[in-house]
Design an enzyme around this catalytic site. Structure first.
Site, PDB file in Angstrom:
ATOM      1  N   ASP A 139       0.745  -0.908   0.043  1.00  0.00           N
ATOM      2  CA  ASP A 139      -0.075   0.107  -0.072  1.00  0.00           C
ATOM      3  C   ASP A 139       0.995   1.427  -0.212  1.00  0.00           C
ATOM      4  OD1 ASP A 139      -2.554   1.625   0.581  1.00  0.00           O
ATOM      5  OD2 ASP A 139      -1.535   2.108   2.371  1.00  0.00           O
ATOM      6  N   MET A 174      -6.925   6.533   3.500  1.00  0.00           N
ATOM      7  CA  MET A 174      -6.894   7.675   2.574  1.00  0.00           C
ATOM      8  C   MET A 174      -5.611   7.889   1.765  1.00  0.00           C
ATOM      9  SD  MET A 174      -9.706   8.874   3.141  1.00  0.00           S
ATOM     10  CE  MET A 174      -9.569  10.318   2.003  1.00  0.00           C
ATOM     11  N   ARG A 175      -4.505   6.916   2.004  1.00  0.00           N
ATOM     12  CA  ARG A 175      -3.335   7.056   1.147  1.00  0.00           C
ATOM     13  C   ARG A 175      -3.683   7.144  -0.453  1.00  0.00           C
ATOM     14  NH1 ARG A 175      -0.293   3.559   3.495  1.00  0.00           N
ATOM     15  NH2 ARG A 175       0.907   5.350   5.045  1.00  0.00           N
ATOM     16  N   ALA A 176      -4.555   6.004  -0.788  1.00  0.00           N
ATOM     17  CA  ALA A 176      -5.014   5.941  -1.983  1.00  0.00           C
ATOM     18  C   ALA A 176      -5.374   7.027  -2.707  1.00  0.00           C
ATOM     19  CB  ALA A 176      -5.993   4.656  -2.322  1.00  0.00           C
TER      20      ALA A 176
END
Length: 704
Positions: free
Chosen positions: A199, A280-282
């Site tokens: 991720d 929320m990284r995506a």
């Protein structure tokens, strides 16, 4: 004066055949390094390394402060640079660097450490920079990143996300800029990265060799031409590479001016929500990638096509939640999610205002950027439904008084059966090899280590210098040695080494009874669930695994030892059952596998996990006789085979799968012959029984 040797010519980036997604992902990261790097997955021999090394030739040259070991830019000095303050700035131009991190690198080599030479001779604490400092404003390339120690991958990804490296060790406290384009390559056949680490790579690309004859022909033609005349071949593509380099510079200059409209921001959020991406990284990576793609196109604002392109690169690997899930995303899934997201792209009138003071998107690079990996190595297994969920041992009711005589599996399990659906996985109890090993880094058994905790200092063994003990050994002799002035006078006999203890990964070989006696009592479902749980545990502890299955008339190596634990899980799910129980053959096959692996990888200690009810029905010598006589010989053969394994001093655990009110206790006989502890199937769950099982008896543990 002899001229300096000329640098070897790189294969031109423009000459790489195919791999459009890979080239685009690398270019977008070159434009916007805050995307977070590229992970390149693919089979061996697919030009992964060639493309990465070629990219460095496209990056613009850098102006750096002369003499600064951390690559400070003259027009943007780092006020926290360890080599600062830079008073008289003299600019020096050099090419953008390509730093390669080898798989065997240590933490000291990566982040830097105390400069021992100056500490011992001048008595000062000075910092020796590592590869993160050398890679600042360039490319940091990690080949076979899936084989790199997990704690080093964490450090890499932290620095890539924050743009700084922080070093707190050996009495040194240093923070320096470390903004680089991180590229990792890996072959999935050698094992996957944990989902938490996947991720944190910005983009992921899967590459494979072309199947078209024309494409493969062109690949070979260009490679042979390059090998015959590297400089001449590079010259043929110099103009195309120069054009790409010019576009990178222009896109970088345009980046800050590219507008991300609210409609496209809603599209990004809706897309991530539709695909059920965690965290929320995506969203942040998708936004940055879309902006970079718009800049690459020469556009002033992000459009739908930029979001779609970014989604193909940034989202597939983030849908992998379970360690045994395949990374990737089907085209129809992406199109469906894009269709749903399109409905949100145009209606933002009713959106509630953002929470908190000063609502709106945080500035690029703020704390919302995603911090260090919260899933540390000791967090245990992933959430599988709460404590005790799916623990083995359920389903024993109703088996009644079927004790299952010696011939039971011949009559009830003779037919070949489809694989039983595994019970839900659970957090497995730790099975540990006793003693102290020197194997590959991992998280299962105790071992001597280069990076573990220091336990003592020694003059004859250990890794690295134990600074405090060395100074203490030298201090009493300074007057006798005639010391005058600063620094210490050291002799060879003063040097003390640090003896460290860490954890190692083991070879976990599963010997699984897939005979009819297991299937007839519907135990294979629980056994499969238990093995999958143990495989998940092996994945988290960085073990190699192998599977031996025995049923019918013999045993087979269902999976030779491999680091790709997810392949083992796939094989276990497809394991067919039925037939008689050739337990002795299963043990002898396991012995053969372990002997081969001992020669191939002598430092990796093995752990044999035998899952059986012990009801052997196939003898090694299939001589005539009554059914009872054949069964007795089969059990005796299994006990003798177990004795052969015990003489190899293989650490073993026997998981007794026998059930029902009347039990023959045959698995106990095998465990005794193996000199191994015996566990009930339900005792494998960490929720049911706490503690560690060391795969040896107490007398053997004391000897170790």
């Amino acid at each position: 004066m002899t001229a300096p040797p000329r640098a070897a010519a790189r294969f031109p980036f423009s000459a790489v055949v195919g791999h459009d997604d890979l080239r685009l992902a690398l270019l977008l990261n070159a434009i916007h390094p805050r995307i977070g790097g590229v992970l390149v997955r693919g089979e061996k021999g697919t030009a992964k390394s060639t493309a990465v090394r070629a990219l460095a030739g496209l990056l613009p040259a850098l102006d750096v402060v002369e003499g600064c070991r951390f690559g400070c830019a003259p027009d943007a000095l780092d006020d926290r640079c360890p080599d600062g303050p830079h008073d008289a700035v003299v600019a020096q131009r050099r090419p953008a660097g390509l730093v390669e991190l080898p798989v065997g690198a240590t933490e000291d080599r990566l982040i830097g450490s105390l400069d021992l030479e100056r500490a011992l001779t001048e008595g000062v604490r000075a910092f020796q920079p590592g590869l993160l400092a050398a890679a600042h404003r360039g490319v940091l390339y990690v080949d076979e990143v899936n084989l790199l120690h997990d704690h080093l991958v964490d450090l890499l990804l932290d620095a890539a996300a924050m743009g700084r490296a922080h070093v707190e060790r050996d009495g040194v406290s240093v923070s320096h800029a470390a903004s680089f384009l991180l590229v990792g390559t890996m072959n999935p056949e050698e094992g996957e990265l944990r989902p938490q680490l996947l991720d944190r790579f910005g983009l992921t690309v899967h590459v494979a060799a072309a199947r078209e004859v024309a494409t493969r022909t062109e690949v070979v033609r260009r490679r042979l031409a390059f090998e015959d005349d590297p400089e001449g071949f590079a010259g043929q593509w110099a103009e195309a590479d120069a054009e790409l380099a010019r576009r990178i510079v222009e896109a970088r200059a345009r980046l800050d001016a590219v507008v991300l409209p609210d409609s496209e921001l809603r599209r990004i959020s809706a897309l991530c929500a539709a695909l059920e991406v965690d965290g929320m990284r995506a969203d942040l990576v998708l936004a940055r990638t879309a902006v970079a793609h718009a800049a690459w196109r020469g556009a002033d604002a992000v459009a739908e096509q930029d979001v779609e392109t970014a989604a193909r690169l940034a989202l597939p690997h983030r849908r992998r939640r379970d360690p045994f899930d395949e990374p990737g995303m089907a085209e129809d899934q992406l199109q469906q999610a894009l269709s749903e997201a399109a409905e949100h792209a145009g209606d933002g009138d009713d959106d509630p205002p953002p929470d908190g003071p000063g609502g709106g998107a945080p500035e690029d690079g703020g704390p919302d950027d995603g911090g260090p990996d919260d899933g540390g190595p000791d967090d245990g297994g992933p959430d599988d439904g709460g404590p005790g969920a799916g623990a083995p041992g359920s389903g024993d009711e109703g088996e009644g008084g079927r004790s299952g005589g010696a011939d039971g599996d011949e009559g009830s399990g003779g037919a070949d059966r489809q694989p039983a659906a595994p019970e839900p996985a659970f957090r497995a109890r730790l099975l540990e090899v006793p003693g102290l090993g020197e194997g590959a880094p991992g998280r299962r058994s105790r071992s001597r280590s280069r990076t573990g905790r220091g336990v003592r200092a020694s003059a004859v063994e250990g890794n690295g210098v134990h600074l405090t003990a060395t100074l203490a050994a030298a201090a009493p002799h300074q007057r006798a040695r005639g010391r005058s002035g600063p620094g210490l006078l050291l002799h060879r006999e003063d040097v003390r080494r640090a003896v460290r203890e860490g954890r190692e990964g083991n070879l976990v070989l599963f010997a699984v009874d897939a005979s009819g006696s297991m299937a007839a009592r519907e135990r294979m479902s629980a056994v499969s669930g238990a093995v999958l749980s143990l495989l998940r545990d092996a994945y988290q502890r960085r073990d190699k695994v192998g599977v031996v299955a025995f049923r019918g008339d013999g045993a087979e190596v269902a999976l030779p030892p491999t680091s790709s634990v997810d392949v083992a899980a796939t094989r276990m799910r497809a394991l067919r059952t039925g037939g008689r129980t050739p337990l002795a053959d299963g043990l002898l096959t396991a012995r053969s596998v372990l002997r081969t692996e001992r020669t191939r990888d002598p430092q990796r200690r093995p752990l044999l996990v035998l899952l059986t009810d012990g009801k052997a029905t196939v003898a090694v010598d299939a001589a005539a006789g009554s059914a009872r006589e054949r069964a007795r010989r089969a059990v005796d053969d299994a006990v003798r085979a177990a004795g052969l394994l015990a003489r190899m001093e293989v650490a073993s655990v026997v998981v007794d799968c026998e059930s029902g009110p009347v039990r023959l206790g045959l698995a106990e006989r095998v465990a005794t012959a193996l000199d191994a502890p015996r566990l009930r199937l339900e005792e494998l769950s960490a929720e049911n029984v706490a503690g560690v099982v060391r795969a040896a008896r107490p007398d053997r543990q004391r000897a170790a």
